[in-house]
Design a protein around this motif. Structure first.
Motif, PDB file in Angstrom:
ATOM      1  N   ARG A 470       8.987   1.360   5.414  1.00  0.00           N
ATOM      2  CA  ARG A 470       9.676   0.154   5.847  1.00  0.00           C
ATOM      3  C   ARG A 470       9.463  -1.002   5.297  1.00  0.00           C
ATOM      4  O   ARG A 470      10.512  -1.806   5.122  1.00  0.00           O
ATOM      5  N   ALA A 471       8.351  -1.371   5.029  1.00  0.00           N
ATOM      6  CA  ALA A 471       7.951  -2.613   4.461  1.00  0.00           C
ATOM      7  C   ALA A 471       8.261  -2.978   3.067  1.00  0.00           C
ATOM      8  O   ALA A 471       8.401  -4.092   2.548  1.00  0.00           O
ATOM      9  N   ALA A 472       8.061  -1.911   2.272  1.00  0.00           N
ATOM     10  CA  ALA A 472       8.391  -1.937   0.923  1.00  0.00           C
ATOM     11  C   ALA A 472       9.668  -2.755   0.226  1.00  0.00           C
ATOM     12  O   ALA A 472      10.794  -2.235   0.966  1.00  0.00           O
ATOM     13  N   GLY A 473       9.478  -3.867  -0.423  1.00  0.00           N
ATOM     14  CA  GLY A 473      10.553  -4.463  -0.808  1.00  0.00           C
ATOM     15  C   GLY A 473      11.017  -5.421   0.246  1.00  0.00           C
ATOM     16  O   GLY A 473      12.332  -5.864  -0.124  1.00  0.00           O
ATOM     17  N   ASP A 474      10.688  -5.554   1.438  1.00  0.00           N
ATOM     18  CA  ASP A 474      11.244  -6.465   2.247  1.00  0.00           C
ATOM     19  C   ASP A 474      10.178  -7.559   2.566  1.00  0.00           C
ATOM     20  O   ASP A 474       9.079  -7.351   3.281  1.00  0.00           O
ATOM     21  N   PRO A 475      10.522  -8.806   1.979  1.00  0.00           N
ATOM     22  CA  PRO A 475       9.692  -9.914   2.174  1.00  0.00           C
ATOM     23  C   PRO A 475       9.393 -10.328   3.381  1.00  0.00           C
ATOM     24  O   PRO A 475       8.517 -10.940   3.858  1.00  0.00           O
ATOM     25  N   GLU A 476      10.337 -10.000   4.475  1.00  0.00           N
ATOM     26  CA  GLU A 476      10.108 -10.675   5.868  1.00  0.00           C
ATOM     27  C   GLU A 476       9.070  -9.769   6.609  1.00  0.00           C
ATOM     28  O   GLU A 476       8.864  -9.995   7.734  1.00  0.00           O
ATOM     29  N   VAL A 477       8.570  -8.568   5.959  1.00  0.00           N
ATOM     30  CA  VAL A 477       7.545  -7.894   6.783  1.00  0.00           C
ATOM     31  C   VAL A 477       6.327  -7.923   5.651  1.00  0.00           C
ATOM     32  O   VAL A 477       6.297  -7.508   4.632  1.00  0.00           O
ATOM     33  N   GLN A 478       5.453  -8.346   6.171  1.00  0.00           N
ATOM     34  CA  GLN A 478       3.985  -8.396   5.483  1.00  0.00           C
ATOM     35  C   GLN A 478       2.821  -7.693   6.215  1.00  0.00           C
ATOM     36  O   GLN A 478       2.371  -7.865   7.253  1.00  0.00           O
ATOM     37  N   LEU A 479       2.336  -6.924   5.146  1.00  0.00           N
ATOM     38  CA  LEU A 479       1.094  -5.873   5.666  1.00  0.00           C
ATOM     39  C   LEU A 479      -0.071  -6.585   5.014  1.00  0.00           C
ATOM     40  O   LEU A 479      -0.315  -6.844   3.819  1.00  0.00           O
ATOM     41  N   ILE A 480      -0.812  -6.966   5.738  1.00  0.00           N
ATOM     42  CA  ILE A 480      -2.122  -7.627   5.356  1.00  0.00           C
ATOM     43  C   ILE A 480      -3.392  -6.985   5.764  1.00  0.00           C
ATOM     44  O   ILE A 480      -3.847  -6.734   7.029  1.00  0.00           O
ATOM     45  N   GLY A 481      -4.062  -6.259   4.733  1.00  0.00           N
ATOM     46  CA  GLY A 481      -5.372  -5.526   5.000  1.00  0.00           C
ATOM     47  C   GLY A 481      -6.519  -6.242   4.636  1.00  0.00           C
ATOM     48  O   GLY A 481      -6.469  -7.429   4.290  1.00  0.00           O
ATOM     49  N   LEU A 482      -7.718  -5.369   4.626  1.00  0.00           N
ATOM     50  CA  LEU A 482      -8.925  -6.383   4.170  1.00  0.00           C
ATOM     51  C   LEU A 482      -8.934  -6.925   2.820  1.00  0.00           C
ATOM     52  O   LEU A 482      -9.251  -7.920   2.739  1.00  0.00           O
ATOM     53  N   ASP A 483      -8.453  -5.981   1.958  1.00  0.00           N
ATOM     54  CA  ASP A 483      -8.341  -6.416   0.685  1.00  0.00           C
ATOM     55  C   ASP A 483      -7.761  -7.519   0.580  1.00  0.00           C
ATOM     56  O   ASP A 483      -8.132  -8.443  -0.330  1.00  0.00           O
TER      57      ASP A 483
END
Length: 489
Positions: A470-483
């Motif tokens: 769902r978030a792929a290619g959508d700059p409005e959704v940012q997934l931020i993990g530990l890395d």
């Protein structure tokens, strides 16, 4: 002067100290260095003095006469005088100190200055007179540095009508290491282990070398054993450190009350009303203890992101949170050597929920404010906070862990993004839908400009494949993990 190899990080602080110590401005100057205990202020100033050939005196709690004797002995040793110096009062001592540098700048450090000033209240005025252009100032190039850990005292030293107000050419605060620098300092490369360790010891440098003798978690599998052997072990200095931190603050005259306030906050009661309910007191009764805890740097007060008249209180030192949430409830068991291995398994869930969870949220806010790259927001955040958004239709309220605000071209404050942070949960589409709903509520408000608001999902456990798609290619959704939290800024 080159920064010594043994001084970790502190590049900004070292540059400022060197600039101050070597400035060729005629006359004596004054600098003030402060910061919470155990942050390496003395270590840093000692390195400066050794590099520049200056003089350093570290005060202790003592009477005025004893302090003058100690100061005279230290000055005698520095100068190599054949007979010991003796001063009848601080006027003589300061006059002799100002004569140390006639033709070149020389740093002179008085560490733990609050001890001297409490025994000799006139000392700041004596120093002020020595710095007066009409006095000795023009005849010397002493670069005087006053250092102390009593934050309320050091803050008042240059404020209001204090004698030294307006005299300082340097006002340096040495902060704790942030979570990224702390991981490098502890030489922990695994981000998950780094977060867990940081939730216990924070960014205080002394806790690695002096308090654990370089006992470092070897990895995630070793973390529980490290807590048992290095933190919950009554034979190790970290075991009682949180208690000593309060005992060392002279402004905290009722330790039981302040420990209770900190216990309430550590239990998750971050609002004034919640703290009062936990203690069985009226909210107005907390004005003084909360203010004092703020003044000494033990507690910070953070305004709600969306309500300026509402704030949350958070404990500034992670070790104090760990003590009150994990250690204090089982203190009697822990004091018996060998019991930590039995106690820790039953307190570990409390550690994850009451300590690591809130600490991870704090790390996410730090990242959003200082380390998020240009791809994260459509703008640069100038304010990041947590907050609560009312949902009148559903008769509820939604907590927002991260709310980042910036300014548009007209200078108007705009909401750049809102975020949810979960340490132990795998984040899925439902979390995204919740943030989408909260953004819609905010966009209906006249007081919040949320047209360019992005949605940030922080996780210590990862994201589902459906959410990634769902978030792929959508700059409005940012997934931020530990890395990403520990990656390049």
């Amino acid at each position: 002067m080159r920064k010594p190899d043994e001084v970790f990080d502190r590049d900004h602080e070292w540059r400022e100290l060197v600039r101050y110590a070597t400035t060729t401005t005629p006359g004596a100057t004054l600098g003030v260095v402060s910061g919470r205990r155990r942050q390496g202020k003395t270590f840093l100033l000692d390195a400066l003095v050794r590099a520049a050939g200056g003089f350093m005196f570290t005060a202790t709690e003592s009477s005025e006469a004893d302090a003058l004797r100690q100061y005279a002995d230290a000055l005698t040793n520095y100068l190599g005088e054949p007979s010991p110096l003796r001063f009848a009062h601080w006027d003589e001592a300061v006059t002799r100190t100002m004569a140390l540098a006639k033709d070149h700048p020389l740093p002179v450090v008085i560490d733990e200055f609050p001890f001297l000033a409490r025994a000799s209240p006139a000392l700041p005025s004596i120093i002020q007179r020595a710095l007066d252009p009409a006095g000795q100032r023009s005849n010397t190039q002493v670069r005087l540095l006053l250092c102390g850990s009593a934050l309320s005292f050091m803050g008042n030293l240059l404020s209001g009508t204090a004698p030294l107000r307006g005299r300082a050419g340097l006002e340096l605060v040495v902060p704790t290491l942030d979570y990224r620098a702390a991981a490098r300092f502890w030489q922990i490369t695994d981000p998950r282990t780094a977060v867990l360790t940081n939730a216990v010891v924070g960014g205080t440098p002394a806790y690695r070398h002096e308090f654990t003798q370089d006992d470092i978690p070897a990895g995630l599998a070793d973390f529980d054993d490290w807590v048992i052997r290095a933190v919950l072990n009554p034979a190790r200095p970290l075991f009682r450190e949180a208690r000593y931190l309060l005992a060392e603050e002279p402004d905290l005259r009722d330790p039981a009350l302040y420990h209770s306030v900190l216990a309430a906050i550590a239990d998750g009661n971050t609002r004034r009303g919640g703290i009062a309910g936990y203690l069985g007191r009226q909210s107005s009764d907390l004005n003084h203890p909360l203010r004092i805890l703020e003044d000494v740097g033990m507690v910070t007060r953070e305004e709600d992101a969306f309500r300026s008249n509402r704030s949350a209180y958070r404990i500034a030192e992670p070790l104090v949170v760990f003590y009150h949430a994990v250690m204090r409830p089982v203190w009697g068991d822990l004091e018996r050597a060998g019991r930590a291995g039995l106690v820790w398994p039953r307190m570990r869930s409390t550690f994850l929920s009451k300590v690591v969870g809130p600490h991870f949220e704090s790390i996410c806010r730090q990242w959003a404010r200082w380390d998020a790259g240009a791809e994260t927001f459509d703008g640069f955040p100038h304010r990041v906070a947590a907050g609560v958004v009312d949902d009148p239709a559903a008769r509820t309220a939604h907590e927002v862990d991260v709310a980042a605000f910036g300014r548009d071209a007209d200078g108007r404050e705009v909401l750049l993004g809102i975020g949810e942070a979960k340490w132990g949960d795998l984040i899925d589409v439902r979390h995204l839908e919740r943030l989408t709903h909260i953004r819609a509520l905010l966009r209906r408000r006249d007081t919040v400009h949320a047209d360019q608001c992005r949605l940030l999902l922080f996780s210590g456990a990862g994201f589902t494949d459906e959410l990634r798609d769902r978030a792929a290619g959508d700059p409005e959704v940012q997934l931020i993990g530990l890395d990403r939290l520990y990656g390049p800024a």
